[in-house]
Design an enzyme around this catalytic site. Structure first.
Site, PDB file in Angstrom:
ATOM      1  N   HIS A 347      -3.723  58.545  13.875  1.00 13.83           N
ATOM      2  CA  HIS A 347      -2.654  57.632  14.799  1.00 13.83           C
ATOM      3  C   HIS A 347      -2.863  58.097  16.497  1.00 13.83           C
ATOM      4  CE1 HIS A 347       1.666  56.583  15.225  1.00 13.83           C
ATOM      5  NE2 HIS A 347       1.706  57.439  15.784  1.00 13.83           N
ATOM      6  N   ASP A 349      -1.002  57.148  19.621  1.00  5.58           N
ATOM      7  CA  ASP A 349       0.131  56.661  20.220  1.00  5.58           C
ATOM      8  C   ASP A 349      -0.312  55.830  21.519  1.00  5.58           C
ATOM      9  OD1 ASP A 349       2.325  57.683  18.642  1.00  5.58           O
ATOM     10  OD2 ASP A 349       1.980  59.637  19.063  1.00  5.58           O
ATOM     11  N   ASP A 459       5.134  55.933  12.317  1.00  4.15           N
ATOM     12  CA  ASP A 459       5.855  56.842  13.053  1.00  4.15           C
ATOM     13  C   ASP A 459       7.060  56.287  13.711  1.00  4.15           C
ATOM     14  OD1 ASP A 459       6.138  59.421  14.488  1.00  4.15           O
ATOM     15  OD2 ASP A 459       4.905  58.955  16.129  1.00  4.15           O
ATOM     16  N   HIS A 671       6.589  52.768  20.009  1.00  3.67           N
ATOM     17  CA  HIS A 671       7.637  53.318  19.495  1.00  3.67           C
ATOM     18  C   HIS A 671       7.797  54.805  20.347  1.00  3.67           C
ATOM     19  CE1 HIS A 671       4.107  54.939  16.853  1.00  3.67           C
ATOM     20  NE2 HIS A 671       4.368  56.216  17.316  1.00  3.67           N
TER      21      HIS A 671
HETATM   22 ZN   LIG Z   1       3.393  58.019  17.294  1.00  2.00          ZN
END
Ligand SMILES: [Zn+2]
Length: 1127
Positions: A347, A349, A459, A671
């Site tokens: 993941h 971001d 997420d 997000h």
């Molecule tokens: Zn995230």
């Protein structure tokens, strides 16, 4: 109580002779030696002392096996056979990019060779924060290592992130330096550290090796002094090691074996089956066999290590080279049934505690590390979402992209999710959500020939109720997440279920019972995959994402090694969940088959509300406003540019530019961005994007409007959503005109003769503002009365927390995540803010206003309440205008506007993307209680039969209706990760819109669209092709987006796409009228702009005198895309 009696005493008491053992018994041999048939002979007597396993002693000893006070006796001392540092074996030279620059490989190597040589060694300090440094590493392999045939490693630990390049500029893999720590900085199991570069065997033999390392001064989680804090701009990072190492593979193997056994020995579920006891015994035996004598040779040590490993294998199953290479991580076993489908994942971001520019480096580091692992482990597979991340890799690291693309083709690197990025689902407009899939799916198709069928949003902070319909229309049948497991009040009841949106469209959803997306490949995780699975009755399968994430990294070799052991353990021990490596799409297809197309699974209807992160609807107001501005501007640009392209053959629709604007502004919908949970630098990056891209969009919009302009005379009003309006328009501060538009959105400014003017007055203690519809009264320092003259109703009544309308301020100290959360208890820590002063701002004319002001804490705020002139036809729809002007200087305070109403209803209605949803106003159950702050688009409404009141606001998203009190969240003040969140001036316009009839029977959706969108007032005269919807049952139909086809440039076909939706939740019928569109064909399409198959795509279009019409028949909350081929 009787005393235990010894055998000899017993015999004496009974008068028996002392027992004398027979002479032959002295000849009894050690047990288990002589066999009697197939069984060992059980000895008659024994002098042996067997030490039983003492679990507490052994358990305490487990952690001391690796490291501790007795250095020479610990396993970690044996991990390397040899290690060489510094001259003459390791030569390092460095060049630091000036001004925080991020040069390409070629630029950096040129500078490195041209710069005066700066030789460095262990202890050199890189810095400051975020800077980049390029190190040339020239290695001379020690003689003794060259011909061992074993792996030789270059261990490079700059205590921050880095990337290894080959001399031809190919990024090989990432480095994550620093101590082996948990995300919060404490020492732990999480093996984030990845500092080993395998020197190619050829170079080892040749004795010489050169590579480059780009050292970047940030940690995996940015530069905060601790988790989620503002980055420290002055961090430095020492070079901890730069060594040539000959590892001991037996010691490393034993280390992994032992760690799994130790974990199993402590796991409650393994204790229940006896596996834990077996594992503990194996650990005990290993520790006892691990003897490091004086003068032990390397061969002797290897023998000890191998003996220890074989002890562990009695529990783990055999893990010799042969056996290991037949396990899951070494070969693909697609059809082998398994409970845990493991897939490597990372993941990343897109921005969070670091900026986009740093994310680009994280992607290159993390993904090259994965292709490097694929080279080494033939069964390793990896899934990564977010088209924009691939796009960045493609443009900035083409050589790394080629390596990734190769593994995509081989079916081992899986492009998943179909979206431009892992977007927020709550606050982007419906059209924005569509664009994530339009641009995401197009990218994956174009670059890899892949069409994703699974949405992938592990997420994101909650999932909007129209997402299933959007996903299905974008070709995605499946939906993966885990985030709802973060709920801090209720446990979500399902892991595998059908998720149905407000229109009834469903996706097959899986929320992994492992409750995470950063799996570390522990025994506990795979056990959780079964024990926490709430739908075992239908399927025992779950998806297990393993690999370090959030800040990137992905699976490490250590995780893959652990996965090997877990697979072997499962094959040897029934009851341990079986696992295999598998792609998300294969997993879902299997799930679909198992559940008979979802028939055997439960169904969850409506939004997937995350019972956490409720502050994100309000935090960082500037991002929310910037995003809304961009969404509106892009919608208008596409509309006017489409009309211009229909009106003038010479006008070229700016497809590429519009797409680029969308794609860059959609970064802000990531997000952590739109929710306002990033560091300040990311907020600034997004504001810069909004500013630059809105300038570009406005220029394009002006050129499109110029094409539609037919003369210089007069003033034209164009309403971009084609809404009929009649209202007061503020043309300049304090100057008002009457504005009207017709059903096609065209109109003018005028001065009607039948206006009734408003007025404002004061008697010194009571202040009123009135028009033909309302009288609003401020007295006792609050808004005490709103009287609706048309419906003869007082709308204010004592409510929850307040008996009057106005500001409320709350203490706002969440439990863990500051920018993210507003916790339920803040509602019990609020108070009414009383105005210090009220004045008449505008006495009358077209608009009358009162202004109420207050100073509190270090802040000040004003509430401007205005009523407008009306005509007989507008009196029923005229709103009460409110503007909150706030100079916000608080910390950990939450400011809201509260409106207690004389309305009784168990449910309130909130605007959402392409529709509305209801949520409870009562708090009967914990599920109701959890929804104390919710997200809405445009408005919230509290209605009872016959009457209701809505609050409409363009770019605020946090609302709550509790009992009879409506609240609009205005501004928060968390201090981390941005210590200055939302400090400064805010101007927040909103409207109070009382209405006759229940909201479902009212025109609140249209009123909200009018209130939250602005018409264009343009000098000159204009002629446009028009779009209208007519018909008695058509009031719920909204035509939102009108754009040209994405493929028009490539195909040479001229197409127009219209996005329509039913907004109220009922059947809608009507006729879409298109004037001057020159329609050749009309078809219904999906959101990817592809014609629907079969009858679904057929659309009747009729023409009469230059006007085309399409009959519309729409389901409740249906979203439809009409594709027109035009001349
Ligand atoms: Zn995230």
């Amino acid at each position: 109580m009787s005393r235990p009696v010894r055998t000899s005493e017993f015999r004496r008491r009974m008068g028996l002779a002392e027992f004398t053992p027979p002479a032959s018994s002295h000849q009894i041999k050690a047990p288990n030696v002589e066999m009697c048939g197939n069984h060992p002979e059980y000895p008659q007597r024994t002098e042996t002392v067997n030490h039983p396993l003492l679990p507490r002693i052994t358990d305490t000893r487990l952690d001391r096996f690796f490291t501790g006070a007795y250095a020479s006796q610990h396993l970690d001392e044996c991990l390397a056979r040899a290690r060489f540092s510094g001259s003459p074996h390791v030569k390092l030279t460095v060049w630091s990019a000036p001004n925080g620059g991020k040069p390409s490989f070629d630029e950096a190597i040129r500078s490195l060779s041209e710069a005066e040589e700066q030789e460095i060694g262990v202890g050199f300090v890189f810095g400051l924060s975020w800077t980049n440094h390029w190190v040339k590493c020239e290695l001379s392999i020690p003689e003794g290592m060259r011909n061992t045939g074993e792996q030789v490693i270059f261990e490079f630990d700059p205590s921050c992130e880095a990337m290894v390049y080959s001399t031809d500029g190919t990024p090989i893999h990432g480095i994550t330096g620093g101590p082996n720590t948990m995300k919060d900085g404490s020492p732990g199991e999480q093996e984030d550290r990845r500092v080993e570069h395998i020197i190619p065997a050829k170079a080892v033999k040749a004795g010489k090796y050169t590579c480059y390392v780009e050292v970047t001064c940030n940690g995996m989680f940015g530069l905060g002094p601790s988790r989620y804090l503002h980055p420290d701009a002055n961090r430095t990072f020492p070079l901890i090691s730069a060594d040539i190492v000959l590892p001991n593979p037996h010691a490393r193997g034993l280390r992994t074996d032992f760690r799994i056994l130790a974990e199993v020995s402590r796991h409650p579920s393994a204790k229940a089956t006896g596996l834990a006891q077996k594992a503990l015994k194996a650990c005990d035996d290993i520790m006892n066999a691990f003897i490091r004598g004086e003068g032990q040779t390397a061969e002797e040590l290897d023998e000890v290590l191998q003996r220890c490993r074989r002890i562990g294998w009695k529990v783990l199953g055999k893990l010799g080279k042969e056996e290991v290479q037949s396990l899951a991580v070494w070969k693909t076993e697609k059809d082998r049934p398994a409970e845990i489908w493991a897939i490597g994942h990372c993941h990343i971001d897109t921005a969070w505690l670091w900026r986009y520019t740093h994310t680009q480096q994280k992607i290159a580091r993390s993904w090259t590390s994965q292709v490097d692992l694929m080279d080494r482990f033939p069964g390793h597979q990896f899934a990564a979402s977010s088209a924009v991340q691939y796009h960045w890799l493609e443009t900035l690291y083409p050589k790394a992209f080629a390596r990734v693309a190769d593994y995509v083709k081989k079916g081992r690197f899986h492009a998943v999710g179909g979206a431009w990025l892992e977007h927020d689902c709550m606050m982007p407009s419906g059209e924005s959500l569509i664009r994530h899939y339009l641009y995401g799916q197009r990218y994956f198709k174009e670059k890899f020939g892949v069409v994703c069928r699974e949405a992938f949003l592990p997420d994101t902070f909650g999932y909007a109720s129209q997402l299933p319909q959007i996903l299905r229309s974008a070709g995605l049948n499946y939906f993966f997440t885990q985030k709802i497991s973060w709920n801090n009040i209720n446990v979500f009841p399902y892991n595998t279920f059908n998720w149905a949106g407000i229109d009834g469209t469903q996706v097959l959803a899986h929320m992994t019972p492992v409750d995470g997306y950063n799996g570390q490949c522990t025994f506990g995780e795979i056990i959780k995959g079964i024990q926490n699975n709430k739908n075992l009755g239908v399927t025992d399968q779950c998806l297990f994402l393993f690999g370090n994430g959030d800040g990137g990294g992905g699976p490490t070799p250590a995780m893959i090694d652990r996965l090997e052991r877990l697979d072997s353990l499962a094959r040897t021990n029934p009851g341990v969940p079986t696992l295999k490596i598998g792609s998300p799409i294969d997993f879902f297809d299997d799930l679909c088959r198992q559940s008979e197309g979802g028939k055997t699974l439960p169904t969850w209807r409506g939004e997937l509300y995350l019972e956490l992160h409720r502050g994100t609807y309000t935090t960082q107001a500037c991002i929310k406003k910037g995003n809304r501005d961009m969404e509106t501007l892009l919608r208008d640009l596409e509309y006017f540019a489409t009309l211009a392209s229909l009106a003038a053959g010479s006008y070229e629709y700016p497809t590429t530019e519009i797409r680029e604007i969308w794609q860059e502004m959609m970064l802000g919908q990531f997000h952590d961005c739109l929710p306002g949970t990033t560091i300040k630098a990311v907020v600034e990056d997004n504001l810069e994007i909004y500013s630059r891209r809105s300038d570009q969009a406005r220029k394009l919009l002006d050129s499109a409007l110029a094409v539609l302009r037919t003369g210089e005379e007069g003033t034209t009003v164009i309403e971009p959503l084609r809404l009929a309006r009649e209202e007061v328009h503020e043309s300049a501060p304090g100057q008002y005109k009457w504005l009207s538009t017709n059903a096609s959105g065209l109109g003018a400014l005028s001065s009607p003769s039948d206006l009734t003017l408003p007025s404002a007055a004061s008697d010194g203690s009571t202040y009123t503002v009135s028009n033909a519809r309302y009288t609003v009264t401020l007295s006792s320092k609050r808004i005490t009365s709103i009287f609706d003259k048309l419906n003869s109703r007082e709308i204010i009544a004592p409510g929850v927390g307040t008996s009057s309308a106005g500001f409320m301020i709350y203490e706002d100290y969440p439990l863990t995540y500051d920018a993210w959360d507003a916790e339920i208890y803040h509602l019990q820590m609020g108070k009414e803010v009383e105005f210090d002063k009220v004045e008449v701002k505008e006495e009358g004319g077209m608009r009358a206003s009162l202004v109420a002001s207050v100073n509190f804490g270090k802040s000040s705020a004003k509430l401007i309440i205005s009523l407008d002139a009306t005509t007989p036809s507008t009196v029923a729809s005229t709103p009460i205008h409110v503007v909150a002007e706030i100079d916000w200087r608080e910390q950990h305070r939450f400011l809201k506007f509260a409106l207690p109403l004389d309305i009784h209803s168990a449910y309130a209605t909130y605007g959402t993307q392409f529709g509305v949803i209801e949520r409870p106003t009562h708090r009967n159950t914990t599920i109701d209680q959890a929804k104390f702050e919710v997200c809405a688009h445009g408005f919230a409404d509290l209605s009872e039969a016959g009457y209701g009141v809505a609050i409409a606001c363009r770019d605020k998203y946090g609302y709550a209706v509790e009992g009879n009190t409506m609240r609009l969240s205005l501004v928060r003040a968390p201090t981390s990760p941005d210590p200055e969140t939302d400090q400064g001036y805010h101007s927040i316009p909103f409207a109070i819109m009382p209405h006759a009839r229940h909201v479902a029977e009212s025109d609140i959706v249209q009123q909200t669209l009018r209130y939250t969108n602005q018409p264009y007032i343009l000098p000159g005269s204009y002629s446009l092709p028009t779009v209208t919807v007519s018909g008695d049952a058509s009031s719920g139909i909204v035509v939102e987006t009108i754009k040209r086809g994405e493929d028009d440039e490539a195909t040479g076909t001229k197409t127009v796409l219209l996005r329509l939706y039913e907004s109220k939740g009922g059947r809608a019928r009507g006729v879409l009228n298109l004037a001057d569109f020159k329609v050749k064909e009309a078809e219904w399409a999906n959101v990817l702009e592809q014609t629907l198959e079969g009858d679904e795509g057929k659309c009747e279009v009729t023409e009469s005198q230059g006007a085309w019409s399409v009959a519309l028949d729409m389901r409740s909350f249906e979203i439809r895309t009409l594709r027109l081929v035009v001349e």
